[in-house]
Design an enzyme around this catalytic site. Structure first.
Site, short mmCIF file in Angstrom:
data_model
loop_
_atom_site.label_atom_id
_atom_site.label_comp_id
_atom_site.label_asym_id
_atom_site.label_seq_id
_atom_site.Cartn_x
_atom_site.Cartn_y
_atom_site.Cartn_z
N HIS B 56 -1.44 60.64 31.49
CA HIS B 56 -1.40 59.89 32.75
C HIS B 56 -2.54 60.32 33.68
CE1 HIS B 56 2.52 58.67 31.44
NE2 HIS B 56 3.01 59.89 31.50
N HIS B 215 4.96 54.88 29.99
CA HIS B 215 4.87 55.29 28.58
C HIS B 215 5.01 54.08 27.68
CE1 HIS B 215 6.81 58.48 30.99
NE2 HIS B 215 5.89 59.23 30.42
#
Lengths: 329, 329
Positions: B56, B215
């Site tokens: 991320h 995700h």
């Protein structure tokens, strides 16, 4: 083509409107969106103007502001802006000390900036950026292409303009930074220009284009994808051969994503490039890592190395306040 | 799988080494790369610690530094860090004023941060971030997911910690910012986790996933790709229904790229989201636009809106010096 747009005809206009709204503390949009300029300019300061095709964001509009550019002219995606845009930008931001154009070496940009320079009723000069060591002559270029090193030229010359350097000194500094700066890139995928609607080039699922240009122009060779270490050795090796640096030389290292490569991979490339530079006895004095000179959503990256002395380092470190680069203020 | 890596087993370690080298003026890497911490901490300041799966970036390590986090614990890609990592980070940066953990609401992170909190021999508290309005419960989550709003919680609470607020006040502020913050995202493509070697999910060439998680978790619906305006209306509409803002309310607007979307498109989305907010009488006081909370190379973006008062705005504007966010210093 999967893009977050409304219409291929309006993507640039809406992107510029969004940019100007998001950064209204720093920039103003010129009439008919011909240019992006600083909100505030200072009498007696040389005006720095760049520009080029869009699709490389944050270059150039993201570098308009204190310590970098006074204005940037956005062309359509991968298309040169017009001389009218450059002239309007120059007339808007010039402040009695002349205009310096910073131009990436592509035939369209070169021709249009030259026309603008001739039309402009102000003292002016031009710095041509051609940092890409991959190839001589290319799809849109005679000589070497101008790529991510442009950011370094804009930052260092911008800081010198801010401290009050004159036009001739800035032109000489820009030429000197360009000469000390070299880049080379690799593409893992193509990008898709909105108006074209299909990928600029085809590439196999196990292939990479070494020495790719920022418009997807062919590079040195199309080969099988290898490791980050091998890629860094190839790119950084070509750069070092071009720059002929002496051991102990201090450099700036810019690892630049083309738009579709995760930051995690860019830092893997930083790690890999540092090993090559250390092996050559070169010392990385400053890093910049991120997607700054992009090719829309292309996956891949470029490595740029710029040799700096203490004066150049002080200019790199000087305060900057733009949409995409900000420190010291 | 086309990635700039050497080996799926070493990508995180090499990425962290590259990150730590590139930002050595700001951060230090803990032993065995368990955490990234600030180089300098201040006695009597509450220590702010976050963390989560990698992939991320720049979240969270990119937000370690003055005015934001004291430390961040990177797990493997899309995998929670371990309690040992969090405990080691807390012991390294705590300064006698307690530890505040900032945790995105995923079951693995929640369990591991709770274990670390219990093991820690220091006063501590936890702020849970769950800003994603798309769905209740998800692949890795009970309740709502924590997504890009985490950046806003980390910035505002980080500034308050820097000015000297105590643990209880920071915990209350964090909860309050989380409650005032809502996000929703859209994916146009999947990403590929290096260790998996294939895309996390399949999506048609004309489809998008509305309400996707960071995700690649399923969102609200899989529909045909529409215009930027329609997407902004859907995302921002859901956010506004969740926050129930009054006309005249000031907000922060974060348009966040997931990693594979060009900045030009993100600014088209800024333009589109502003129209929706203006239609609701909401005033955008500050913008942040870029790829800050990413899902590797996923194409798409999220919109985050955070209601702020004058106090919150001052904390947002307060100086920050991290790898990924920097202003005022």
């Amino acid at each position: 083509m999967k893009k977050l747009i409304n219409d291929v005809e309006t993507v640039l206009a809406e992107g510029l409107d969004g940019f100007a709204a998001a950064h209204a503390d720093i920039v103003l949009l010129g009439a008919e969106r011909q240019f992006v300029r600083r909100r505030n300019t200072r009498p007696g300061k040389v005006a720095l103007i760049s520009g080029g095709g869009s699709g490389h964001e944050p270059l150039h509009a993201g570098f308009v502001g204190h310590g970098m550019l006074d204005a940037a002219c956005p062309g359509q995606v991968f298309t040169s802006p017009t001389p009218d845009q450059m002239l309007a930008a120059a007339q808007s931001v010039e402040n009695g000390a002349g205009v310096l154009f910073l131009v990436k070496n592509y035939s369209g940009d070169m021709m249009n900036f030259q026309m603008a320079a001739e039309m402009l009723d102000q003292e002016n000069a031009t710095v041509i950026v051609n940092d890409d060591v991959a190839v001589e002559n290319s799809t849109y270029t005679t000589g070497r292409r101008g790529v991510a090193g442009t950011l370094i030229v804009e930052k260092i010359v911008g800081a010198a303009a801010e401290r009050g350097d004159g036009l001739a000194a800035l032109k000489a500094l820009g030429d000197s930074v360009n000469k000390a700066t070299a880049s080379m890139g690799v593409a893992l995928t193509s990008c898709t220009v909105p108006a074209a609607g299909k990928p600029t080039f085809q590439i196999g699922i196990d292939e990479m284009e070494l020495g790719v240009g920022i418009h997807g122009e062919p590079g040195r060779k199309r080969v099988k994808l290898t490791s980050a270490d091998d890629i860094a050795a190839e790119l950084t090796g070509a750069i070092l051969r071009d720059l002929s640096l002496k051991p102990g030389q201090e450099v700036l290292l810019l690892v630049n994503g083309f738009g579709g490569t995760p930051l995690l991979e860019l830092y893997v490339m930083v790690h890999a490039a540092r090993k090559v530079l250390q092996g050559a006895g070169v010392r990385v004095a400053r890093h910049l890592t991120g997607s700054y000179v992009t090719s829309l959503e292309m996956a891949g990256c470029s490595i740029t190395v710029s040799a700096v002395d203490a004066g150049g380092l002080a200019l790199w470190d000087a305060p900057v306040h733009t949409a995409a680069l900000r420190w010291g203020m």
